[in-house]
Design an enzyme around this catalytic site. Structure first.
Site, PDB file in Angstrom:
ATOM      1  N   GLN A 177       0.820  -1.213   0.000  1.00 39.72           N
ATOM      2  CA  GLN A 177       0.000   0.000   0.000  1.00 39.72           C
ATOM      3  C   GLN A 177       0.852   1.260   0.000  1.00 39.72           C
ATOM      4  O   GLN A 177       0.519   2.249  -0.641  1.00 39.72           O
ATOM      5  CB  GLN A 177      -0.894   0.033   1.249  1.00 39.72           C
ATOM      6  CG  GLN A 177      -2.341  -0.255   0.973  1.00 39.72           C
ATOM      7  CD  GLN A 177      -3.179  -0.186   2.248  1.00 39.72           C
ATOM      8  OE1 GLN A 177      -3.101   0.749   3.040  1.00 39.72           O
ATOM      9  NE2 GLN A 177      -4.000  -1.186   2.451  1.00 39.72           N
ATOM     10  N   PRO A 214      -5.355  -6.226   4.845  1.00 40.22           N
ATOM     11  CA  PRO A 214      -5.940  -7.035   3.766  1.00 40.22           C
ATOM     12  C   PRO A 214      -5.167  -8.344   3.618  1.00 40.22           C
ATOM     13  O   PRO A 214      -3.954  -8.367   3.827  1.00 40.22           O
ATOM     14  CB  PRO A 214      -5.727  -6.172   2.511  1.00 40.22           C
ATOM     15  CG  PRO A 214      -5.290  -4.833   2.984  1.00 40.22           C
ATOM     16  CD  PRO A 214      -4.728  -4.998   4.359  1.00 40.22           C
ATOM     17  N   ASP A 249     -10.843   3.272   1.507  1.00 44.95           N
ATOM     18  CA  ASP A 249      -9.734   4.168   1.870  1.00 44.95           C
ATOM     19  C   ASP A 249      -8.502   3.931   1.006  1.00 44.95           C
ATOM     20  O   ASP A 249      -7.678   4.816   0.831  1.00 44.95           O
ATOM     21  CB  ASP A 249      -9.381   4.035   3.353  1.00 44.95           C
ATOM     22  CG  ASP A 249      -8.856   2.663   3.727  1.00 44.95           C
ATOM     23  OD1 ASP A 249      -7.638   2.505   3.880  1.00 44.95           O
ATOM     24  OD2 ASP A 249      -9.682   1.737   3.860  1.00 44.95           O
ATOM     25  N   GLN A 250      -8.383   2.727   0.413  1.00 45.65           N
ATOM     26  CA  GLN A 250      -7.200   2.434  -0.405  1.00 45.65           C
ATOM     27  C   GLN A 250      -7.204   3.167  -1.744  1.00 45.65           C
ATOM     28  O   GLN A 250      -6.157   3.352  -2.349  1.00 45.65           O
ATOM     29  CB  GLN A 250      -7.072   0.921  -0.646  1.00 45.65           C
ATOM     30  CG  GLN A 250      -6.772   0.133   0.611  1.00 45.65           C
ATOM     31  CD  GLN A 250      -6.669  -1.365   0.341  1.00 45.65           C
ATOM     32  OE1 GLN A 250      -5.892  -1.792  -0.495  1.00 45.65           O
ATOM     33  NE2 GLN A 250      -7.454  -2.148   1.047  1.00 45.65           N
ATOM     34  N   HIS A 273     -11.027   5.505   8.379  1.00 45.12           N
ATOM     35  CA  HIS A 273      -9.812   5.341   7.579  1.00 45.12           C
ATOM     36  C   HIS A 273      -9.862   6.219   6.327  1.00 45.12           C
ATOM     37  O   HIS A 273      -8.871   6.839   5.945  1.00 45.12           O
ATOM     38  CB  HIS A 273      -9.655   3.878   7.129  1.00 45.12           C
ATOM     39  CG  HIS A 273      -8.813   3.051   8.048  1.00 45.12           C
ATOM     40  ND1 HIS A 273      -9.344   2.202   8.978  1.00 45.12           N
ATOM     41  CD2 HIS A 273      -7.471   2.943   8.175  1.00 45.12           C
ATOM     42  CE1 HIS A 273      -8.357   1.599   9.634  1.00 45.12           C
ATOM     43  NE2 HIS A 273      -7.209   2.037   9.167  1.00 45.12           N
TER      44      HIS A 273
END
Length: 363
Positions: A103, A130, A295-296, A318
Site C-alpha cells: 500500500q 488485507p 480508503d485504499q 480510515h
C-alpha cells in the site's frame, strides 16, 4: 527540515495509515514531511516493525533521508529525493502485513523512471490488514482502472505470528493517473472464494469454514451458485493458519470481499460466518467498493488528473483520514455527498475528488 509539512499522527484514525499515505505522497510530490505523535492513542504507541519497514522501503524508493526511524519512535521526518526504479526489498521480520507494505510502496513506484521489483516479506494473510488474496482479486482490478499496472507473484504464504511470507511485486511506471467513475453497482453476478488451512491444521477446518459461509450467504442470496473451495496449503506456506476470503463480482465490474482468519479457540464455522456476514454487509449498501477498498483508492483519486467519483457505503474513519492527509499534501479537493436515489439504503455516499494531476517527470 524547516519547510517540512507537519503531520499530526494522532488525528482521526491515528494509526499506521497516516504514515502510509503521508510517506507515499511525500515521496511522489517531493515535499519533506515531519510526522509527530505517531500512533499516540494505541496500546503500543510509536512505530511497530511493519511501519518501520514500510517507511524504510519508501525512503529507499525515493533515495530519501529518514530521521527518527526506530521501533517505538513517535516522531519521524522524511526528506525525499529522486524516485529510483529497480529492485527494492522490505522485510517486516514478523507477521507484519506485506499488503500494507505494498500500500505504501506501490504509488511511489508508479512515478519512477522504469519498472520496479518490490520483494516484500512478512505476513500474507494477517490480522488487521488485507489478505494477499484481497489485494490481488479486489484491489488490483479496481486500481487498474486508474491506469496502474502491476503484477503480484505470491512466492510463499506467511501467517501470524511467524510471518515468513514473500510476495514479488513488479510495478510499471505511468505518466499520469486517469480519474475513475464508479457510480453504478449493477447486479451481483458471481460469488466465489477460498477457505484454507496451512501447517498442522486439519483439512476439515477448511471444509467447515466453507460450508458455514455458503449456508450464511444462501439465506440472503438464493439465485447464485456459490463456489468456495476448501484448500490445504502445502509447499507454499510457512507456519500454521486458517482463514477464508469470499469475493462477489457485479455486472458493472465492481468487486467486493468478506474475509476472516481463524484464531485459537474459535470454531471454524464461526470464521466462515464472519466472512460471509462481512461480504453481505458490503453488498447491501449498493456502493461500488467495499469498506476496505474505500480508503485504499483515496490516494489514487488524489493523484489522478481530473475528477473521480466513487459510490460507497458509510464513509469510514480510515477514508476520512486518508482524505485529510491527501488534502494536506496535494492540491486534490474531495467532497462527500449523500445519495438520494431509489437504490440507496440510508448509508450510500458519493466520494468525489478533483485530482491533483501528478505527472511523472521521468517519462
Amino acid at each position: 527540515m524547516e519547510s517540512a509539512v507537519q503531520i499530526d499522527g494522532s488525528v482521526m484514525e491515528g494509526g499506521g495509515q497516516i504514515l502510509r499515505v503521508s510517506a507515499a505522497l511525500s515521496c511522489i510530490t517531493g515535499s519533506a514531511i515531519k510526522i509527530s505523535k505517531i500512533r499516540a492513542g494505541r496500546s503500543t504507541p510509536g512505530l511497530r516493525p511493519q511501519h518501520l519497514s514500510g517507511l524504510q522501503l519508501v525512503s529507499d524508493l525515493c533515495s530519501g533521508s529518514l530521521q527518527g526511524a526506530a521501533i517505538g519512535s513517535t516522531d519521524i521526518g522524511l526528506s525525499p529525493g529522486k524516485i529510483q526504479s529497480g529492485n527494492h526489498t522490505a522485510d517486516t521480520q514478523t507477521a507484519g502485513s506485506v499488503c500494507l507494505l505494498m500500500q505504501v510502496a506501490l504509488p511511489c513506484a508508479l512515478f519512477a523512471d522504469s519498472s520496479s521489483q518490490l520483494c516484500l516479506k512478512g505476513g500474507t494473510n494477517a490480522e488487521m490488514a488485507p489478505q494477499i488474496d484481497y489485494t490481488v482479486k479486489v484491489f488490483k482490478p479496481v486500481v487498474e482502472k486508474f491506469g496502474v499496472s502491476f503484477d503480484c507473484d505470491l512466492r510463499m504464504r506467511g501467517y501470524y505470528p511467524k510471518g515468513g511470507g514473500e510476495v514479488l511485486v513488479t510495478v510499471n511506471p505511468v505518466k499520469e493517473l486517469q480519474p475513475v467513475t464508479m457510480t453504478e453497482r449493477g447486479n451481483i453476478t458471481k460469488i466465489y472464494g477460498r477457505a484454507f488451512v496451512a501447517g498442522v491444521l486439519p483439512y476439515k477446518l477448511a471444509k467447515d469454514m466453507s460450508t458455514a459461509a455458503v449456508r450464511t450467504i444462501r439465506k440472503e442470496i438464493k439465485e447464485l451458485y456459490i463456489n468456495i473451495q476448501a484448500l490445504q496449503e502445502k509447499e507454499m506456506a510457512c507456519g500454521n493458519g486458517n482463514g477464508i476470503i469470499i469475493i462477489a463480482e457485479s455486472s458493472t465490474g465492481c468487486v467486493f470481499a468478506g474475509s476472516a482468519l481463524g484464531k485459537k479457540g474459535v470454531y471454524a464455522d464461526k470464521v466462515g460466518i464472519e466472512a460471509a456476514e462481512m461480504l453481505l454487509r458490503n453488498i447491501r449498501h449498493n456502493g461500488c467498493v467495499d469498506e476496505f477498498l474505500q480508503d485504499q483508492v483515496i490516494i489514487y483519486m488524489a493523484l489522478a488528473k481530473g475528477r473521480s467519483r466513487i459510490r460507497t457505503g458509510a464513509v469510514t474513519l480510515h477514508t476520512q483520514t486518508a482524505i485529510h492527509v491527501a488534502e494536506q499534501l496535494t492540491q486534490a479537493k474531495f467532497t462527500i455527498t449523500k445519495c438520494d436515489d431509489e437504490l440507496s439504503s440510508n448509508v450510500t455516499f458519493i466520494i468525489e475528488c478533483e485530482g491533483s494531476g501528478a505527472t511523472n517527470p521521468h517519462l
